[in-house]
Design a protein around this motif. Sequence first.
Motif, PDB file in Angstrom:
ATOM      1  N   ALA A  43      -0.092  10.094 -21.120  1.00 44.85           N
ATOM      2  CA  ALA A  43      -0.845   9.440 -20.046  1.00 44.85           C
ATOM      3  C   ALA A  43      -0.022   9.307 -18.784  1.00 44.85           C
ATOM      4  N   LYS A  44       1.311   9.228 -18.946  1.00 46.44           N
ATOM      5  CA  LYS A  44       2.179   9.108 -17.773  1.00 46.44           C
ATOM      6  C   LYS A  44       2.139  10.361 -16.910  1.00 46.44           C
ATOM      7  N   HIS A  45       1.636  11.464 -17.470  1.00 45.02           N
ATOM      8  CA  HIS A  45       1.590  12.724 -16.732  1.00 45.02           C
ATOM      9  C   HIS A  45       0.208  12.975 -16.119  1.00 45.02           C
ATOM     10  N   LEU A  46      -0.613  11.933 -16.080  1.00 43.76           N
ATOM     11  CA  LEU A  46      -1.926  12.048 -15.478  1.00 43.76           C
ATOM     12  C   LEU A  46      -1.968  11.221 -14.193  1.00 43.76           C
ATOM     13  N   ILE A  47      -2.734  11.676 -13.228  1.00 44.77           N
ATOM     14  CA  ILE A  47      -2.904  10.938 -11.987  1.00 44.77           C
ATOM     15  C   ILE A  47      -4.331  10.411 -11.919  1.00 44.77           C
ATOM     16  N   TYR A  48      -4.463   9.138 -11.638  1.00 44.01           N
ATOM     17  CA  TYR A  48      -5.780   8.526 -11.613  1.00 44.01           C
ATOM     18  C   TYR A  48      -6.166   8.175 -10.178  1.00 44.01           C
ATOM     19  N   PRO A  49      -7.435   8.345  -9.836  1.00 39.77           N
ATOM     20  CA  PRO A  49      -7.857   8.153  -8.442  1.00 39.77           C
ATOM     21  C   PRO A  49      -7.819   6.688  -8.021  1.00 39.77           C
ATOM     22  N   GLU A  50      -7.743   6.487  -6.708  1.00 37.11           N
ATOM     23  CA  GLU A  50      -7.826   5.143  -6.155  1.00 37.11           C
ATOM     24  C   GLU A  50      -9.288   4.793  -5.908  1.00 37.11           C
ATOM     25  N   THR A  87       0.289   4.038  -0.677  1.00 34.18           N
ATOM     26  CA  THR A  87       0.367   4.787  -1.922  1.00 34.18           C
ATOM     27  C   THR A  87      -0.476   6.046  -1.911  1.00 34.18           C
ATOM     28  N   GLY A  88      -1.167   6.309  -0.816  1.00 30.97           N
ATOM     29  CA  GLY A  88      -2.034   7.484  -0.751  1.00 30.97           C
ATOM     30  C   GLY A  88      -1.243   8.777  -0.723  1.00 30.97           C
ATOM     31  N   ILE A  89      -1.928   9.871  -0.950  1.00 26.82           N
ATOM     32  CA  ILE A  89      -1.268  11.173  -0.993  1.00 26.82           C
ATOM     33  C   ILE A  89      -0.546  11.473   0.316  1.00 26.82           C
ATOM     34  N   SER A  90      -1.150  11.076   1.439  1.00 23.22           N
ATOM     35  CA  SER A  90      -0.557  11.391   2.732  1.00 23.22           C
ATOM     36  C   SER A  90       0.763  10.681   2.960  1.00 23.22           C
ATOM     37  N   ALA A  91       1.015   9.616   2.198  1.00 20.02           N
ATOM     38  CA  ALA A  91       2.248   8.862   2.402  1.00 20.02           C
ATOM     39  C   ALA A  91       3.398   9.412   1.578  1.00 20.02           C
ATOM     40  N   GLY A  92       3.143  10.446   0.776  1.00 22.92           N
ATOM     41  CA  GLY A  92       4.221  11.007  -0.014  1.00 22.92           C
ATOM     42  C   GLY A  92       4.445  10.214  -1.284  1.00 22.92           C
ATOM     43  N   THR A  93       5.686  10.211  -1.756  1.00 24.74           N
ATOM     44  CA  THR A  93       6.021   9.594  -3.031  1.00 24.74           C
ATOM     45  C   THR A  93       7.275   8.744  -2.904  1.00 24.74           C
ATOM     46  N   PRO A  94       7.466   7.824  -3.847  1.00 20.90           N
ATOM     47  CA  PRO A  94       8.592   6.888  -3.753  1.00 20.90           C
ATOM     48  C   PRO A  94       9.891   7.440  -4.335  1.00 20.90           C
ATOM     49  N   PHE A  95      10.243   8.686  -4.012  1.00 22.87           N
ATOM     50  CA  PHE A  95      11.435   9.299  -4.574  1.00 22.87           C
ATOM     51  C   PHE A  95      12.712   8.538  -4.211  1.00 22.87           C
ATOM     52  N   ARG A 132      18.500  17.030  -7.254  1.00 22.21           N
ATOM     53  CA  ARG A 132      17.464  16.346  -8.042  1.00 22.21           C
ATOM     54  C   ARG A 132      17.251  14.933  -7.518  1.00 22.21           C
ATOM     55  N   TYR A 133      16.118  14.331  -7.894  1.00 25.83           N
ATOM     56  CA  TYR A 133      15.887  12.925  -7.584  1.00 25.83           C
ATOM     57  C   TYR A 133      16.528  12.067  -8.665  1.00 25.83           C
ATOM     58  N   PRO A 134      16.856  10.826  -8.346  1.00 24.89           N
ATOM     59  CA  PRO A 134      17.489   9.963  -9.365  1.00 24.89           C
ATOM     60  C   PRO A 134      16.638   9.766 -10.609  1.00 24.89           C
ATOM     61  N   ARG A 135      15.305   9.714 -10.427  1.00 26.95           N
ATOM     62  CA  ARG A 135      14.406   9.615 -11.576  1.00 26.95           C
ATOM     63  C   ARG A 135      13.757  10.974 -11.838  1.00 26.95           C
ATOM     64  N   ASN A 136      13.373  11.191 -13.062  1.00 24.45           N
ATOM     65  CA  ASN A 136      12.774  12.464 -13.440  1.00 24.45           C
ATOM     66  C   ASN A 136      11.271  12.420 -13.174  1.00 24.45           C
ATOM     67  N   TYR A 137      10.882  12.930 -11.994  1.00 27.15           N
ATOM     68  CA  TYR A 137       9.470  12.943 -11.615  1.00 27.15           C
ATOM     69  C   TYR A 137       8.829  14.251 -12.060  1.00 27.15           C
ATOM     70  N   ASN A 138       7.715  14.108 -12.778  1.00 30.64           N
ATOM     71  CA  ASN A 138       6.932  15.269 -13.167  1.00 30.64           C
ATOM     72  C   ASN A 138       5.834  15.466 -12.132  1.00 30.64           C
ATOM     73  N   LYS A 139       5.563  16.710 -11.758  1.00 32.66           N
ATOM     74  CA  LYS A 139       4.582  16.978 -10.706  1.00 32.66           C
ATOM     75  C   LYS A 139       3.206  16.426 -11.047  1.00 32.66           C
ATOM     76  N   ALA A 140       2.894  16.331 -12.327  1.00 34.57           N
ATOM     77  CA  ALA A 140       1.566  15.880 -12.720  1.00 34.57           C
ATOM     78  C   ALA A 140       1.503  14.387 -13.004  1.00 34.57           C
ATOM     79  N   SER A 141       2.630  13.678 -12.886  1.00 34.43           N
ATOM     80  CA  SER A 141       2.645  12.256 -13.221  1.00 34.43           C
ATOM     81  C   SER A 141       2.411  11.396 -11.985  1.00 34.43           C
ATOM     82  N   ASP A 142       2.028  10.169 -12.209  1.00 36.04           N
ATOM     83  CA  ASP A 142       1.870   9.218 -11.112  1.00 36.04           C
ATOM     84  C   ASP A 142       3.271   8.756 -10.707  1.00 36.04           C
ATOM     85  N   PRO A 143       3.741   9.108  -9.520  1.00 34.62           N
ATOM     86  CA  PRO A 143       5.120   8.799  -9.138  1.00 34.62           C
ATOM     87  C   PRO A 143       5.406   7.309  -9.035  1.00 34.62           C
TER      88      PRO A 143
END
Length: 457
Positions: free
Chosen positions: A91-98, A352-360, A393-404
């Motif tokens: 489930a961590k590798h799924l992205i859910y809509p806002e 948290t929207g897509i346009s704002a990027g991710t919390p890497f 690499r980023y400090p945390r292991n982010y998967n492209k399909a997961s909710d960052p």
Amino acid sequence: MNKVILKVLHGSLSRKEFSFQERTTCVIGRALDCNIVLPDDQAHSTISRYHCLLDINPPDVCIRDFGSLNGTYVNGEKIGQREINTDPDKAKHLIYPEYDLKEGDQFKLGDSIFHVSVLNSSVESSRKEASRSPLLAMDDFADEPLDKINIFLEKASEKNKDLVCIKGYDIVKKLGKGSMGAVYLAKDKNNATGKSSMIALKVMLPKVETDPRSHRQFIRETKNTQLLNHKNIVKVYDVGCYDAMFFFTTDYCEAGNVSQLITQYGGKLPLYLALKILMQVLDGLTFAHTVTIPVVVLADGKKTSAKGLVHRDLKPGNIMLTEVNGVLQAKIADFGLAKAFDVAGLSGRTATGISAGTPFYMPRQQVINFKFAKPEVDVWAAAATFFKMVTGRYPRNYNKASDPWLTTLKTPVTPIREYDASIPEALAKVIDQALIDQPEIYYKSASELKDDILKVI
């Protein structure tokens, strides 16, 4: 003032109210470090430790479920629930809509029912529409930006008082474009400003319709950035606003930024170069975090002084590079600009929207509460940037399909030597310490981190 209020109508938290007057994120769940902590009882046994996230920028508010087993109910409708046969790890590798919330909506978590109130929502409805259809979209910068900017430059030469900050410049070329603006290289054609003959002209667009009050508030906030006179901070010279566009003239850094440098080196930098950049960044942060802001206007109109400015969005892309006497120099850019847009209500809902990027490059504290703005946030981000520079690499292991955002909450930082065993152990220990953010961030100041690095190199 816009305000979002959550009132608990039912459950053990009944009658409690949570009020939000500025842009932030709010995590709800059973974990003790959530913004809103739900009881760990039978009535909330179906609620995850980190169950859902509210993205709040009054008057806008939305909710996203983190893929919980039992979902989140909004107005009686279930959102975000993962399939019964999907285990938590998958489930961590799924992205859910806002899901956008509005005045009068309700959402249910276990036995707790929250009611959403939006203060002055009727007055602000036109601004919501404007946020969906801004006067000038960012895509327009790719089509006819130069014509519009040059018109403004002509008006500036005609002594338009709102464009005095860009008077006397000619555009040379576009340097880049981001989610909220574009940057141009400009030349002082008369060399009469006393600054370098080449400057960077940043143009920022609000996400919502502007008014005189928001103009004044934004300009007031950005004036503080002009106090940052330090060799490792990009100097902001002038700030102005005209026709719903905001202008800044700053240092021009001809060597690009650290993100571009990483690409030029094939994905990661030599250790010596990354350390050199990090130490300069820490010097810039130390100055910014301790500088005295002589006049700060509070919400009630009273004036006071304050200590220091926090960046909140430090990353390789806004660490600029230039050469001084043949020596590479790092300069932190965009100090306080994102916060100024938020305070003035010009940013729209983008936390948290897509346009704002991710919390890497964000510690957990900023995901739990986006407005968390203490100096240690920048120190953590500086260490995360160093991690990226030397490992790719980023400090945390982010998967492209997961909710960052959930990844940042639940996934620990990887020890840096797991990606590059050639990094000296003593230095790796300091960097690993700098990336501790649970239960709190390890280093509280940039000078502390710099001192510990100097002891081991």
